[in-house]
Design a protein around this motif. Structure first.
Motif, PDB file in Angstrom:
ATOM      1  N   ILE A  14       0.620  -1.107   0.196  1.00  0.00           N
ATOM      2  CA  ILE A  14       0.117   0.005  -0.505  1.00  0.00           C
ATOM      3  C   ILE A  14       0.932   1.284  -0.101  1.00  0.00           C
ATOM      4  N   ILE A  15       1.987   1.542   0.146  1.00  0.00           N
ATOM      5  CA  ILE A  15       2.709   2.009   0.798  1.00  0.00           C
ATOM      6  C   ILE A  15       3.293   2.911  -0.413  1.00  0.00           C
ATOM      7  N   ASN A  16       3.543   1.495  -1.146  1.00  0.00           N
ATOM      8  CA  ASN A  16       4.656   1.958  -2.422  1.00  0.00           C
ATOM      9  C   ASN A  16       3.399   2.276  -3.243  1.00  0.00           C
ATOM     10  N   LEU A  17       2.034   1.951  -3.528  1.00  0.00           N
ATOM     11  CA  LEU A  17       1.716   1.764  -4.171  1.00  0.00           C
ATOM     12  C   LEU A  17       0.775   3.362  -4.953  1.00  0.00           C
ATOM     13  N   LYS A  18       1.043   3.877  -2.788  1.00  0.00           N
ATOM     14  CA  LYS A  18       0.185   5.106  -2.641  1.00  0.00           C
ATOM     15  C   LYS A  18       1.372   6.354  -3.214  1.00  0.00           C
ATOM     16  N   SER A  19       3.267   5.702  -2.572  1.00  0.00           N
ATOM     17  CA  SER A  19       3.833   6.924  -3.395  1.00  0.00           C
ATOM     18  C   SER A  19       3.651   6.788  -4.700  1.00  0.00           C
ATOM     19  N   TYR A  20       3.476   5.744  -5.565  1.00  0.00           N
ATOM     20  CA  TYR A  20       3.986   5.601  -7.360  1.00  0.00           C
ATOM     21  C   TYR A  20       2.059   6.929  -7.368  1.00  0.00           C
ATOM     22  N   ALA A  21       1.727   6.435  -7.145  1.00  0.00           N
ATOM     23  CA  ALA A  21      -0.079   7.093  -7.893  1.00  0.00           C
ATOM     24  C   ALA A  21       0.501   8.477  -7.430  1.00  0.00           C
ATOM     25  N   SER A  39       0.624   3.569 -20.533  1.00  0.00           N
ATOM     26  CA  SER A  39      -0.286   5.026 -19.859  1.00  0.00           C
ATOM     27  C   SER A  39       0.441   5.055 -19.150  1.00  0.00           C
ATOM     28  N   LEU A  40       0.157   5.812 -18.712  1.00  0.00           N
ATOM     29  CA  LEU A  40       0.006   7.077 -16.513  1.00  0.00           C
ATOM     30  C   LEU A  40      -0.675   7.000 -16.732  1.00  0.00           C
ATOM     31  N   ALA A  41      -1.546   7.271 -17.001  1.00  0.00           N
ATOM     32  CA  ALA A  41      -3.401   6.964 -16.871  1.00  0.00           C
ATOM     33  C   ALA A  41      -3.855   5.262 -16.458  1.00  0.00           C
ATOM     34  N   ASN A  42      -3.197   3.805 -17.199  1.00  0.00           N
ATOM     35  CA  ASN A  42      -3.308   3.036 -16.575  1.00  0.00           C
ATOM     36  C   ASN A  42      -2.137   2.444 -15.255  1.00  0.00           C
ATOM     37  N   LEU A  43      -1.604   3.403 -15.810  1.00  0.00           N
ATOM     38  CA  LEU A  43      -0.454   2.743 -14.437  1.00  0.00           C
ATOM     39  C   LEU A  43      -1.298   3.350 -13.209  1.00  0.00           C
ATOM     40  N   SER A  44      -1.647   4.846 -13.170  1.00  0.00           N
ATOM     41  CA  SER A  44      -2.256   5.245 -11.811  1.00  0.00           C
ATOM     42  C   SER A  44      -3.633   4.052 -11.523  1.00  0.00           C
ATOM     43  N   TRP A  45      -4.102   3.597 -12.744  1.00  0.00           N
ATOM     44  CA  TRP A  45      -5.463   2.383 -12.635  1.00  0.00           C
ATOM     45  C   TRP A  45      -4.837   1.101 -11.548  1.00  0.00           C
ATOM     46  N   ILE A  46      -4.334   1.204 -12.059  1.00  0.00           N
ATOM     47  CA  ILE A  46      -3.212  -0.367 -11.705  1.00  0.00           C
ATOM     48  C   ILE A  46      -2.933   0.081 -10.095  1.00  0.00           C
ATOM     49  N   CYS A  47      -2.329   0.980  -9.804  1.00  0.00           N
ATOM     50  CA  CYS A  47      -2.149   1.565  -8.292  1.00  0.00           C
ATOM     51  C   CYS A  47      -3.468   1.749  -7.886  1.00  0.00           C
ATOM     52  N   ASN A  48      -4.202   2.105  -8.055  1.00  0.00           N
ATOM     53  CA  ASN A  48      -5.759   2.104  -7.142  1.00  0.00           C
ATOM     54  C   ASN A  48      -6.730   0.662  -7.482  1.00  0.00           C
ATOM     55  N   ALA A  49      -6.762   0.544  -8.542  1.00  0.00           N
ATOM     56  CA  ALA A  49      -6.439  -1.197  -8.631  1.00  0.00           C
ATOM     57  C   ALA A  49      -6.095  -2.069  -7.447  1.00  0.00           C
ATOM     58  N   GLY A  50      -4.845  -1.934  -7.217  1.00  0.00           N
ATOM     59  CA  GLY A  50      -3.622  -2.884  -6.325  1.00  0.00           C
ATOM     60  C   GLY A  50      -4.913  -2.450  -4.766  1.00  0.00           C
ATOM     61  N   MET A  51      -4.547  -0.629  -4.201  1.00  0.00           N
ATOM     62  CA  MET A  51      -5.321  -0.400  -3.340  1.00  0.00           C
ATOM     63  C   MET A  51      -6.957  -0.756  -2.821  1.00  0.00           C
ATOM     64  N   SER A  52      -7.440  -1.126  -4.193  1.00  0.00           N
ATOM     65  CA  SER A  52      -8.646  -1.464  -3.288  1.00  0.00           C
ATOM     66  C   SER A  52      -9.121  -2.581  -3.361  1.00  0.00           C
ATOM     67  N   GLY A  53      -7.968  -3.553  -3.806  1.00  0.00           N
ATOM     68  CA  GLY A  53      -8.405  -5.081  -4.219  1.00  0.00           C
ATOM     69  C   GLY A  53      -7.356  -5.752  -2.970  1.00  0.00           C
ATOM     70  N   ILE A  54      -6.520  -5.080  -1.916  1.00  0.00           N
ATOM     71  CA  ILE A  54      -5.444  -5.963  -1.688  1.00  0.00           C
ATOM     72  C   ILE A  54      -6.265  -6.952  -0.556  1.00  0.00           C
ATOM     73  N   GLU A  55      -7.296  -6.716  -0.137  1.00  0.00           N
ATOM     74  CA  GLU A  55      -8.041  -7.669   0.847  1.00  0.00           C
ATOM     75  C   GLU A  55      -8.610  -9.349  -0.290  1.00  0.00           C
ATOM     76  N   SER A  56      -8.467  -8.935  -1.329  1.00  0.00           N
ATOM     77  CA  SER A  56     -10.039  -9.544  -1.922  1.00  0.00           C
ATOM     78  C   SER A  56      -8.951 -10.239  -3.313  1.00  0.00           C
ATOM     79  N   LEU A  57      -7.550  -9.275  -3.911  1.00  0.00           N
ATOM     80  CA  LEU A  57      -7.050 -10.336  -4.788  1.00  0.00           C
ATOM     81  C   LEU A  57      -6.062 -10.603  -4.058  1.00  0.00           C
ATOM     82  N   PRO A  58      -5.426 -11.730  -4.711  1.00  0.00           N
ATOM     83  CA  PRO A  58      -3.914 -12.784  -3.822  1.00  0.00           C
ATOM     84  C   PRO A  58      -2.831 -11.525  -3.975  1.00  0.00           C
ATOM     85  N   LEU A  59      -2.232 -11.286  -3.123  1.00  0.00           N
ATOM     86  CA  LEU A  59      -0.894 -10.843  -3.059  1.00  0.00           C
ATOM     87  C   LEU A  59      -0.027 -10.638  -3.847  1.00  0.00           C
ATOM     88  N   ASP A  60       0.125 -12.013  -4.448  1.00  0.00           N
ATOM     89  CA  ASP A  60       1.502 -12.128  -5.457  1.00  0.00           C
ATOM     90  C   ASP A  60       1.087 -11.617  -6.341  1.00  0.00           C
TER      91      ASP A  60
END
Length: 190
Positions: A14-21, A39-60
């Motif tokens: 989460i710290i890394n994703l927030k920093s990258y966002a 694109s940066l827009a897609n990388l931003s989307w990945i950051c947000n999807a990772g942060m919002s999915g931290i409890e539901s998606l596989p951590l790997d």
């Protein structure tokens, strides 16, 4: 066994994703704005999807996304890579997720060697990263971050594409999730 799922690993992601966002949000221009995947827009989307999915998606998976974003931002010159550590890789030879990642590192090793001849990235020799995990797989937090990092670099430098790598990696990890009786994450599109 999949990527360690402890609170400290989740917090670090989460710290890394927030920093990258934050870094991405600070960029006014994107020379790759037309590239749907890089694109940066897609990388931003990945950051947000990772942060919002931290409890539901596989951590790997989220670790690979985080590493991918790092590789893309390093290739763009927006950040310097995390210093590569030479710590001993824990051995997880019977772990399907680790074995899937090992196959991908084997795939990326020739690309990494070609890339190392073209560019020099201080702090992280991607050839050594690939060799480390080809020779001794480990289903670790670091391994998945490193895999995503290498994927980001080889995609950013045009040695392969995100879509090609999805087509190669998705079946490997989905099979690994089946073998470990883990939930296979649904496909997410922006």
């Amino acid at each position: 066994m999949t990527c360690e799922n402890g609170p400290s690993h989740k917090a670090l992601v989460i710290i890394n994703l927030k920093s990258y966002a934050s870094i991405i949000a600070g960029e006014d221009e994107d020379p790759l704005h037309a590239d749907e995947r890089l694109s940066l827009a897609n990388l931003s989307w990945i950051c947000n999807a990772g942060m919002s999915g931290i409890e539901s998606l596989p951590l790997d998976k989220i670790c690979r996304w985080t590493g991918f974003i790092e590789g893309c931002l390093v290739a763009r010159g927006l950040i310097t890579p995390a210093h590569d550590n030479d710590d001993e890789v824990p051995d997880h030879p019977n772990d399907p997720v680790s074995n899937a990642a090992q196959k991908l590192f084997s795939r990326y090793l020739p690309m990494a060697k070609a890339l190392q001849e073209i560019i020099h990235i201080d702090g992280r020799d991607i050839t050594k990263v690939c060799e480390r995990y080809v020779n001794k797989p480990g289903a670790t937090f670091d391994m998945n971050l490193a895999l995503g990092y290498v994927q980001g670099l080889v995609c950013m430098y045009g040695l392969t594409t995100v879509d090609t790598e999805r087509d190669v990696s998705r079946p490997l990890f989905h099979e690994a999730y089946r073998l470990t009786e883990s939930v296979i994450p649904e496909r997410m599109e922006r």
